[in-house]
Design an enzyme around this catalytic site. Structure first.
Site, PDB file in Angstrom:
ATOM      1  N   ASP A   1      38.597 -12.168  20.976  1.00 23.54           N
ATOM      2  CA  ASP A   1      38.710 -11.586  19.631  1.00 23.54           C
ATOM      3  C   ASP A   1      39.273 -10.169  19.680  1.00 23.54           C
ATOM      4  OD1 ASP A   1      36.274 -10.817  20.936  1.00 23.54           O
ATOM      5  OD2 ASP A   1      35.608  -9.935  19.043  1.00 23.54           O
ATOM      6  N   GLU A   2      39.851  -9.770  18.573  1.00 18.06           N
ATOM      7  CA  GLU A   2      40.243  -8.380  18.273  1.00 18.06           C
ATOM      8  C   GLU A   2      41.129  -7.756  19.345  1.00 18.06           C
ATOM      9  OE1 GLU A   2      36.685  -6.893  15.377  1.00 18.06           O
ATOM     10  OE2 GLU A   2      36.317  -6.673  17.524  1.00 18.06           O
ATOM     11  N   VAL A   3      42.102  -8.505  19.839  1.00 15.57           N
ATOM     12  CA  VAL A   3      43.086  -7.929  20.766  1.00 15.57           C
ATOM     13  C   VAL A   3      44.006  -6.994  19.981  1.00 15.57           C
ATOM     14  CG1 VAL A   3      45.006  -8.424  22.310  1.00 15.57           C
ATOM     15  CG2 VAL A   3      42.989  -9.920  22.299  1.00 15.57           C
TER      16      VAL A   3
END
Length: 623
Positions: A346-348
């Site tokens: 998540d949230e790269v």
């Protein structure tokens, strides 16, 4: 047989069983035989040692007295609600006073016979059969389950049917009673983040007991994150020695094995998460070559450094990155026997990656979707490693953004964990396709970790968690596995974990076990009752309604149930007066409080009815 049962059609069990027969009017005293090991007795099937462990645990939960034992604490009622003027006759009805234990002759329920239909142990895994049936009657008790895991769920239900009276001890009412039960969803989870704040081993073990009481079966252990690396790796000790919040705040291999074993005994799978490639700031001290620190991007985050460090990521173009990740996956695969392994994703943050010159150069030769392509390059290699270890990988729903780069041959082996449920799309027809539906249409099984079930968000009250629409398991290849309620720990630690999570976690647990919500008022009363049971078992669960849990050690001054009944029969007063009466500990003082309460109620009624033709009836205001 005591004939004063008042259980009605509401069964005080949480989560709600699938089916039960209308409860009768019988009451039975629960008392084990002299010299017996306990109340529970296995009469057939496998897993004697496993069930013996469970029997001992539930004997302790019930605090089962032997014959002739004195000094029992009064716990006549589940809980006492605030009384409503004008509704006094309905204050303590069948939803609250489950039954009235009397001094009449009771049938003695001396054992609960437990039979498992399977003759060999069943591995604890997703889709295991957790069904059971429970029969309680004048002739005794019988629990039948397909597997040992169903027997565990039935034991929990039985424990919630037991009540306590100071004179007669433990009793069960509403007999005869027949229950048939099975979970609505196979994946019923609780996510606990142990990176942003550390939880000592006893706290984790107590949370497992709470999960078992709610019939949850999956601990999603978010082990590491940007703030800390508490995973005690033996292959790469530099990660936790330089990445933990403190050298003492580390989970050793033995600690993690202890959690897995305790969870197994409670029918709970432990699914660890290694969140990669983002959220990697805590890796930088031990493995600087594998991490892109991106200080400019971190400093520019408008929500502060604590949020900005989540953007620090692993370097997908460095071979050392894969050596580190694969070594950690090998350790996790050996520690955690469940077939599922969460790999985050998540949230790269692409801007963080671009602060690394080699990645900036690599991105120049790709199109506008370079970030998704690079994330997929990293993910594919990590997914292959997980598969080689015999694991079924899970990714957060950002996986759908790189779906064009993921393999299409058998997507059923990758599970998508949907948390960004607000990111549905609108079709030209005006129809909305939800995020979980996009995952199912792409061929991925789904776990639902909706933001509406985030326990770190105060606006998510128990009622909204309980009533939120859930995905239908009947749609899109029937790949909806279940869901999780998540406790992210930015603002939680051992001082507030239980009050912040337990009551609202129970609301999600019933939806996952029972399916559609019940009537909200009935659910409120049952949850308040269940919360009192949690408190009596030693948990710090926050209240549901203005009420009082009767029978706690600090409020147990009535010597016996007859004294409580005689006081209750003398006058009707509000809950506040009843609580004060318990503190004073005698009917004499209680009558004084009652008179004061009568005067207060009289004044209230007079004000309420002023200017109208009204009469004050009894001790309540009726205009």
């Amino acid at each position: 047989v005591g004939s004063k049962a008042r259980s009605g059609d509401v069964l005080h069990v949480w989560p709600r069983p699938k089916r039960w027969s209308p409860a009768g009017a019988g009451t039975a005293r629960v008392q084990r035989l002299k010299g017996s090991a306990g109340l529970f007795r296995q009469i057939g099937g496998c897993c004697h040692e496993f069930l013996s462990h469970a029997f001992a645990r539930y004997d302790e939960v019930l605090n089962l007295p032997s014959e002739g034992r004195d000094g029992m604490q009064p716990q006549l009622l589940q809980h006492l609600r605030v009384r409503v003027p004008g509704l006094r006759n309905n204050t303590i009805g069948p939803d609250l006073l489950v039954c009235d234990a009397s001094t009449e002759a009771f049938i003695l329920l001396r054992s609960l016979d437990v039979r498992v239909r399977a003759w060999y142990p069943t591995p604890l895994q997703l889709h295991v059969d957790e069904s059971y049936s429970l029969d309680l009657s004048e002739s005794g008790g019988m629990l039948v389950a397909a597997t040992e895991w169903g027997a565990l769920r039935g034991l929990e239900t039985f424990s919630q049917l037991i009540h306590r009276d100071a004179q007669v001890g433990l009793f069960v009412c509403g007999l005869p009673l027949h229950i048939e039960d099975a979970p609505s969803h196979p994946w019923r989870g609780f996510l606990l983040d142990t990176a942003r704040h550390f939880y000592p081993l006893p706290d984790l073990l107590q949370m497992l007991d709470a999960m078992a009481a709610m019939k949850l079966n999956t601990l999603h252990w978010h082990l590491v994150d940007s703030s800390a690396f508490p995973f005690g790796s033996e292959k790469l000790p530099q990660l936790h020695t330089r990445g933990a919040l403190h050298p003492s705040l580390v989970y050793s291999m033995q600690d993690m094995r202890t959690v897995v074993k305790a969870a197994w005994h409670r029918g709970i799978r432990v699914v660890p998460e290694l969140d990669v490639p983002a959220h990697a700031a805590s890796w930088a001290g031990g493995e600087p070559e594998a991490v892109i620190a991106c200080p400019q991007r971190v400093a520019s985050d408008g929500e502060g450094l604590e949020h900005g460090i989540d953007k620090v990521a692993l370097n997908p173009l460095k071979e050392r990155t894969y050596e580190v990740v694969e070594a950690l996956l090998e350790e996790m695969a050996s520690l955690f026997p469940d077939e599922y392994l969460h790999l985050g994703g998540d949230e790269v943050d692409g801007d963080c990656w671009l602060e690394e010159p080699t990645i900036a150069e690599w991105a120049e030769h790709r199109g506008p979707a370079w970030k998704e392509e690079l994330t997929a390059l990293f993910s594919l290699r990590v997914l292959r490693k997980a598969r080689s270890l015999g694991k079924r990988p899970i990714l957060w729903d950002e996986a759908l953004d790189m779906v064009a780069y993921l393999p299409t041959d058998d997507r059923s082996h990758i599970t998508v964990d949907v948390w960004r449920d607000w990111l549905g799309i609108e079709l030209r027809t005006g129809q909305r396709v939800e995020r979980w539906q996009l995952a199912q249409r792409a061929g991925y099984p789904v776990v639902w970790s909706s933001l509406t079930w985030y326990l770190d968000m105060p606006e998510n009250k128990w009622a909204s968690i309980y009533s939120v629409p859930m995905p239908s398991k009947q749609l899109g290849r029937q790949r909806f596995l279940g869901g999780e309620a998540s406790s992210w720990s930015e603002s939680a630690d051992p001082t507030n974990l239980q009050p912040r999570t337990l009551t609202r976690l129970a609301a999600a647990a019933e939806r996952l076990w029972s399916g559609p919500p019940s009537d909200m008022q009935a659910a409120r009363d049952r949850l308040a009752s269940f919360r009192c049971r949690l408190v009596r078992r030693g948990f710090q669960a926050e209240p549901v309604i203005p009420d009082h849990c009767v029978g706690l050690p600090s409020h147990s001054s009535f010597r016996n149930a007859d004294q409580l009944r005689s006081c209750l029969a003398a006058a009707e007063v509000g809950t506040a007066a009843l609580i004060q009466a318990e503190i004073f500990g005698s009917c004499t003082n209680w009558y004084v409080v009652s008179i004061l309460s009568l005067l207060v109620n009289f004044v209230f009624a007079a004000v309420l009815c002023y200017g109208r033709r009204a009469s004050i009836v009894g001790n309540s205001a009726q205009c």
